[in-house]
Design a protein around this motif. Structure first.
Motif, PDB file in Angstrom:
ATOM      1  N   MET A  71       0.818  -1.208   0.000  1.00 15.11           N
ATOM      2  CA  MET A  71       0.000   0.000   0.000  1.00 15.11           C
ATOM      3  C   MET A  71       0.851   1.256   0.000  1.00 15.11           C
ATOM      4  SD  MET A  71      -3.084  -1.057   2.616  1.00 15.11           S
ATOM      5  CE  MET A  71      -1.982  -1.184   4.023  1.00 15.11           C
ATOM      6  N   PHE A  72       2.152   1.132   0.272  1.00 15.14           N
ATOM      7  CA  PHE A  72       3.041   2.290   0.304  1.00 15.14           C
ATOM      8  C   PHE A  72       3.527   2.613  -1.105  1.00 15.14           C
ATOM      9  CE2 PHE A  72       4.524   0.757   4.747  1.00 15.14           C
ATOM     10  CZ  PHE A  72       3.296   1.143   5.267  1.00 15.14           C
ATOM     11  N   SER A  73       3.964   3.848  -1.284  1.00 16.05           N
ATOM     12  CA  SER A  73       4.549   4.227  -2.573  1.00 16.05           C
ATOM     13  C   SER A  73       5.869   3.507  -2.795  1.00 16.05           C
ATOM     14  CB  SER A  73       4.754   5.747  -2.626  1.00 16.05           C
ATOM     15  OG  SER A  73       5.568   6.182  -1.548  1.00 16.05           O
ATOM     16  N   ALA A  74       6.599   3.272  -1.701  1.00 17.03           N
ATOM     17  CA  ALA A  74       7.853   2.523  -1.770  1.00 17.03           C
ATOM     18  C   ALA A  74       7.717   1.300  -0.871  1.00 17.03           C
ATOM     19  CB  ALA A  74       9.027   3.385  -1.315  1.00 17.03           C
ATOM     20  N   PRO A  75       7.469   0.118  -1.439  1.00 17.16           N
ATOM     21  CA  PRO A  75       7.281  -1.081  -0.615  1.00 17.16           C
ATOM     22  C   PRO A  75       8.511  -1.389   0.229  1.00 17.16           C
ATOM     23  CG  PRO A  75       6.576  -1.465  -2.871  1.00 17.16           C
ATOM     24  CD  PRO A  75       7.294  -0.153  -2.866  1.00 17.16           C
ATOM     25  N   LEU A  76       8.306  -2.191   1.257  1.00 16.76           N
ATOM     26  CA  LEU A  76       9.404  -2.590   2.125  1.00 16.76           C
ATOM     27  C   LEU A  76      10.440  -3.392   1.345  1.00 16.76           C
ATOM     28  CD1 LEU A  76       7.454  -3.822   5.290  1.00 16.76           C
ATOM     29  CD2 LEU A  76       8.668  -1.659   5.041  1.00 16.76           C
ATOM     30  N   THR A  77      11.701  -3.149   1.653  1.00 19.41           N
ATOM     31  CA  THR A  77      12.773  -3.953   1.077  1.00 19.41           C
ATOM     32  C   THR A  77      12.780  -5.329   1.742  1.00 19.41           C
ATOM     33  OG1 THR A  77      14.407  -3.263   2.715  1.00 19.41           O
ATOM     34  CG2 THR A  77      14.128  -1.849   0.771  1.00 19.41           C
ATOM     35  N   PRO A  78      13.452  -6.316   1.148  1.00 23.27           N
ATOM     36  CA  PRO A  78      13.532  -7.626   1.803  1.00 23.27           C
ATOM     37  C   PRO A  78      14.094  -7.543   3.219  1.00 23.27           C
ATOM     38  CG  PRO A  78      14.292  -7.786  -0.463  1.00 23.27           C
ATOM     39  CD  PRO A  78      14.089  -6.331  -0.187  1.00 23.27           C
ATOM     40  N   GLN A  79      15.099  -6.673   3.406  1.00 26.62           N
ATOM     41  CA  GLN A  79      15.695  -6.536   4.728  1.00 26.62           C
ATOM     42  C   GLN A  79      14.713  -5.909   5.723  1.00 26.62           C
ATOM     43  OE1 GLN A  79      17.281  -5.648   1.839  1.00 26.62           O
ATOM     44  NE2 GLN A  79      18.538  -7.521   1.837  1.00 26.62           N
ATOM     45  N   GLU A  80      13.888  -4.975   5.254  1.00 28.00           N
ATOM     46  CA  GLU A  80      12.871  -4.400   6.136  1.00 28.00           C
ATOM     47  C   GLU A  80      11.816  -5.445   6.501  1.00 28.00           C
ATOM     48  OE1 GLU A  80      12.078   0.235   5.427  1.00 28.00           O
ATOM     49  OE2 GLU A  80      11.986  -0.931   3.577  1.00 28.00           O
ATOM     50  N   VAL A  81      11.450  -6.296   5.543  1.00 32.39           N
ATOM     51  CA  VAL A  81      10.484  -7.358   5.837  1.00 32.39           C
ATOM     52  C   VAL A  81      11.051  -8.284   6.910  1.00 32.39           C
ATOM     53  CG1 VAL A  81       9.312  -9.379   4.890  1.00 32.39           C
ATOM     54  CG2 VAL A  81       9.378  -7.259   3.580  1.00 32.39           C
ATOM     55  N   ILE A  82      12.342  -8.546   6.871  1.00 41.88           N
ATOM     56  CA  ILE A  82      12.966  -9.394   7.888  1.00 41.88           C
ATOM     57  C   ILE A  82      12.910  -8.722   9.255  1.00 41.88           C
ATOM     58  CG2 ILE A  82      15.185 -10.336   8.639  1.00 41.88           C
ATOM     59  CD1 ILE A  82      15.737 -10.917   5.663  1.00 41.88           C
ATOM     60  N   VAL A  83      13.109  -7.402   9.301  1.00 42.76           N
ATOM     61  CA  VAL A  83      12.969  -6.679  10.571  1.00 42.76           C
ATOM     62  C   VAL A  83      11.524  -6.743  11.060  1.00 42.76           C
ATOM     63  CG1 VAL A  83      13.083  -4.400  11.655  1.00 42.76           C
ATOM     64  CG2 VAL A  83      14.944  -5.175  10.191  1.00 42.76           C
ATOM     65  N   VAL A  84      10.560  -6.615  10.122  1.00 36.97           N
ATOM     66  CA  VAL A  84       9.140  -6.768  10.486  1.00 36.97           C
ATOM     67  C   VAL A  84       8.914  -8.124  11.136  1.00 36.97           C
ATOM     68  CG1 VAL A  84       6.814  -7.055   9.551  1.00 36.97           C
ATOM     69  CG2 VAL A  84       8.238  -5.173   8.753  1.00 36.97           C
ATOM     70  N   GLN A  85       9.397  -9.163  10.468  1.00 36.56           N
ATOM     71  CA  GLN A  85       9.199 -10.520  10.966  1.00 36.56           C
ATOM     72  C   GLN A  85       9.881 -10.720  12.315  1.00 36.56           C
ATOM     73  OE1 GLN A  85      11.640 -13.221   8.816  1.00 36.56           O
ATOM     74  NE2 GLN A  85      11.686 -14.525  10.605  1.00 36.56           N
ATOM     75  N   THR A  86      11.119 -10.250  12.451  1.00 40.47           N
ATOM     76  CA  THR A  86      11.868 -10.423  13.694  1.00 40.47           C
ATOM     77  C   THR A  86      11.182  -9.710  14.849  1.00 40.47           C
ATOM     78  OG1 THR A  86      13.932 -10.544  12.424  1.00 40.47           O
ATOM     79  CG2 THR A  86      14.114 -10.107  14.771  1.00 40.47           C
ATOM     80  N   THR A  87      10.747  -8.479  14.614  1.00 38.63           N
ATOM     81  CA  THR A  87      10.064  -7.713  15.658  1.00 38.63           C
ATOM     82  C   THR A  87       8.748  -8.370  16.044  1.00 38.63           C
ATOM     83  OG1 THR A  87      11.040  -5.684  14.733  1.00 38.63           O
ATOM     84  CG2 THR A  87       9.213  -5.420  16.279  1.00 38.63           C
ATOM     85  N   ALA A  88       7.998  -8.838  15.044  1.00 39.89           N
ATOM     86  CA  ALA A  88       6.705  -9.468  15.312  1.00 39.89           C
ATOM     87  C   ALA A  88       6.868 -10.753  16.112  1.00 39.89           C
ATOM     88  CB  ALA A  88       5.978  -9.749  13.994  1.00 39.89           C
TER      89      ALA A  88
END
Length: 674
Positions: A71-88
């Motif tokens: 939904m963002f203009s600039a989607p999350l990078t793979p590394q950001e997705v990993i931070v999302v997953q790790t934090t969650a």
């Protein structure tokens, strides 16, 4: 949002973020991870109190984070997705790590007459203190263990590897390099072999592609939201309906007599079905085999033989309490036997390193150069780890003393709990890396056995110190799966470390608050939240103190423990040799969980396991189709959200609409039966 961003930027040294061309520990990644993690925290607390089983949900967190970022203009990078997953994951697994689904309910079951200690029920502030005492130890243990098991030994960590595969597919990147060095005990996992990963408590089903890999992001973006949304809404509607009409989750499909007298009824929970999809077919079959043996054979046998004369559901003198001991024997035997090869290998490695230091490394083929691929500015500094481990032990010991008092547990026993947790975490992490199963149930029993010898006769101290030891092992293991994903996808270990710290810190507040609210609204343990693992902790502590077992339960406990010790040996051998029949040997822990829960829990999960098997073998043969896991995520999260809504309604005094059909006495929320 801006204020949060400034705070997060202050936490990150400039070198940690500037060395990577892609953003990693960003404000949006952390906020999305915390949002997903808070929802998972409530969901896992509810599921854990109901069945003693929670899901790590790492793949689901990565997938939902990716969907949100579209939904963002600039989607999350793979590394950001990993931070999302790790934090969650760090946020969502605290109910198990801090013992809210087992240890704290067990302390509430203490009896001053029998145990010498009155029931211990923590206030909200005390629950915060307890959570703080165990929240960080496992996080600081992770970095040094990471280098040994992920970088040097390259253990498989199948769930972490599968998550890395999914993230790269979603971002249209080449598959991660998952080639493992060929040596005894480890096989090569290539792109095709990911389909052979054994599905266990934390391992997801195989993921296969829709058409070509290039189309997967498009399919996820356009088709991923639809199944996630309708499965979420459908699960939420069913769960809310069951709140107002309790019989919907206690349907006597086997007849009123079996439901009333023997607890055979059906709970059509979509969350349980979703969990079954995530667990996979082999694990749900193991659980249901245990359910049949425990509830269809041993329960009537103990009742009619006079060994368990009370009501079937009574945990003290009924059949449910009687078969608990057989379950305990199975879990101990299976977990301990499966840990032996890992422990022996660890001891061998220690002697090898000592021999090398004494006699030199000449001509030793096992000596190799440092294989670390990350630069120092992306790693967690050693002095941070040392300081963090020492501080977490000191502060944790002080907080346990403040919360429980010197009369309940001595500070030195808590310190020993942390030390034992550090040792057990190495074993647990290695077992997780090889088998994808973190045997925390067995590790918890090991800690209880030790503390029964160190501080005999103190049931409360046995539970608390054992919980401290188990917390570090469980947390370090779960976080290691995330670090494996980051290693394969080139994410910064330091960024993941920050995510773990932030997630654990948030979960302290969320978990303690949720547990306090559940305790105010429901009886725990009670009809809605039986907390089966609480009885396991308490029963073993009492057994180790006085050695008393229900009549003839020792015979069955020993027989089933022996059987599953043998099966566990065969399974360990088959897994380490990558033999095809390994996943069809029953999991002892899953088999034992079938004893702990009433049949309704296991049947619904079997439906999910069958759905996963049929979908994987008939409809997803040629690619990595992730739509079923999207549906499963919606099922689990939908009921998790409604559990929060139901909690609020109950606190506000909004009750059921109708008790129709609740005559069998199994609808715990119906006031007519209260």
């Amino acid at each position: 949002m801006a204020g949060v961003g400034r705070i997060l930027r202050l936490l990150i040294p400039r070198s940690a973020s500037s060395s990577s061309a892609q953003p990693e520990f960003s404000t949006r990644a952390v906020i999305i991870g915390l949002a997903i993690g808070c929802l998972l925290c409530f969901t896992n607390l509810s599921l854990g109190l109901q069945s003693g089983w929670i899901s790590m949900m790492s793949i689901q967190s990565a997938l939902i984070g990716f969907l949100i970022s579209r939904m963002f203009s600039a989607p999350l990078t793979p590394q950001e997705v990993i931070v999302v997953q790790t934090t969650a994951v760090a946020t969502g697994t605290m109910p198990l790590a801090a013992g809210f689904v087992g240890i704290l309910p067990a302390l509430g079951l203490l009896s001053e007459e029998r145990d010498g200690t009155p029931p211990i029920r923590l206030s909200w502030l005390a629950a915060i203190g307890w959570s703080c005492s165990v929240a960080y130890f496992g996080v600081f243990l992770s970095p040094p263990i990471r280098k040994q098991v992920i970088v040097e030994e390259e253990l498989a960590f199948p769930s972490g590897t599968a998550t890395a595969q999914l993230i790269n597919v979603l971002h249209q990147l080449p598959p991660p390099d998952t080639t493992l060095r060929r040596r005894q005990g480890y096989q090569q996992i290539d792109n095709e072999a990911i389909d052979r990963v054994d599905t266990t408590a934390e391992s997801p089903p195989s993921y296969q592609a829709v058409g070509s890999v290039d189309r997967v992001p498009e399919v996820v973006e356009h088709d991923g939201w639809r199944p996630l949304l309708w499965s979420f809404v459908f699960s939420a509607v069913v769960s809310l309906s069951a709140y107002f009409f309790p019989v919907l989750f206690a349907i006597p499909i086997f007849g009123g007599y079996l439901a009333t007298q023997w607890l055979w009824y059906f709970t059509p929970s979509l969350s349980y079905i979703g969990q079954g999809i995530i667990m996979g077919f082999p694990t749900t079959v193991s659980m249901n085999l245990g359910m049949v043996v425990g509830w269809a054979f041993l329960s009537p046998l103990s009742k009619y033989s006079g060994w368990a004369p009370g009501p079937v559901g009574d945990m003290s003198n009924g059949a449910r309490g009687w078969i608990l001991w057989t379950s305990l024997g199975i879990m101990c035997a299976d977990s301990l036997v499966s840990l032996l090869p890992v422990a022996l290998e660890q001891i061998t490695n220690i002697f090898d390193r000592r021999r090398i230091r004494l006699f030199g490394a000449q001509n030793d083929e096992r000596i190799k150069e440092d294989r670390e691929v990350e630069t120092p500015d992306r790693l967690v500094p050693t002095d941070w780890v040392t300081f963090g481990v020492l501080l977490s032990i000191i502060v944790g010991t002080f907080l346990v003393w403040v919360v429980f008092g010197n009369e309940v547990i001595k500070p030195w026993a808590t310190v020993l709990g942390f030390i034992l947790g550090g040792l057990l975490s190495v074993i647990g992490v290695r077992a997780l890396g090889e088998t994808d199963l973190n045997p925390v149930s067995g590790l918890g029993k090991v800690s209880q056995l030790l503390f029964a010898w160190i501080q005999p006769g103190n049931v409360a101290a046995n539970i608390i110190a054992g919980g401290v030891a188990e917390a570090g092992a469980q947390q370090a293991g779960d976080l290691m799966q995330d670090l494996k994903t980051g290693h394969l996808c080139g994410a910064s270990p330091r960024a993941q470390f920050y995510g773990q710290l932030v997630g654990s810190s948030m979960s302290i507040i969320v978990t303690a608050t949720a547990f306090t609210l559940y305790n105010r609204a429901y009886e725990i343990p009670g009809p809605s939240f039986p907390a089966p693992t609480a009885y396991v902790w308490l029963s073993l502590a009492r057994l180790l103190r006085d050695g008393h077992l229900p009549e003839n339960s020792a015979v069955f406990m020993a027989a089933f423990a022996t059987l599953f010790a043998v099966l566990s040996m065969i399974k360990v051998h088959a897994v380490r040799r990558d033999l095809w029949y390994a996943k069809w040997i029953p999991s002892g822990v899953a088999f034992a969980i079938g004893f702990l829960n009433t049949p309704s829990f296991s049947i619904a999960r079997l439906i999910g396991g069958i759905m996963e098997y049929i979908y994987r073998t008939r409809y997803a043969k040629d690619g990595r189709d992730i739509r079923l896991i999207v549906v499963a995520s919606g099922f689990v999260l939908g009921e998790g959200v409604i559990s929060i809504v139901g909690l609020i309604l109950r606190i506000l005094g909004v009750g059921v609409v109708s008790c129709w059909g609740c005559g069998h006495g199994l609808c715990g929320e119906c006031p007519a039966l209260a």
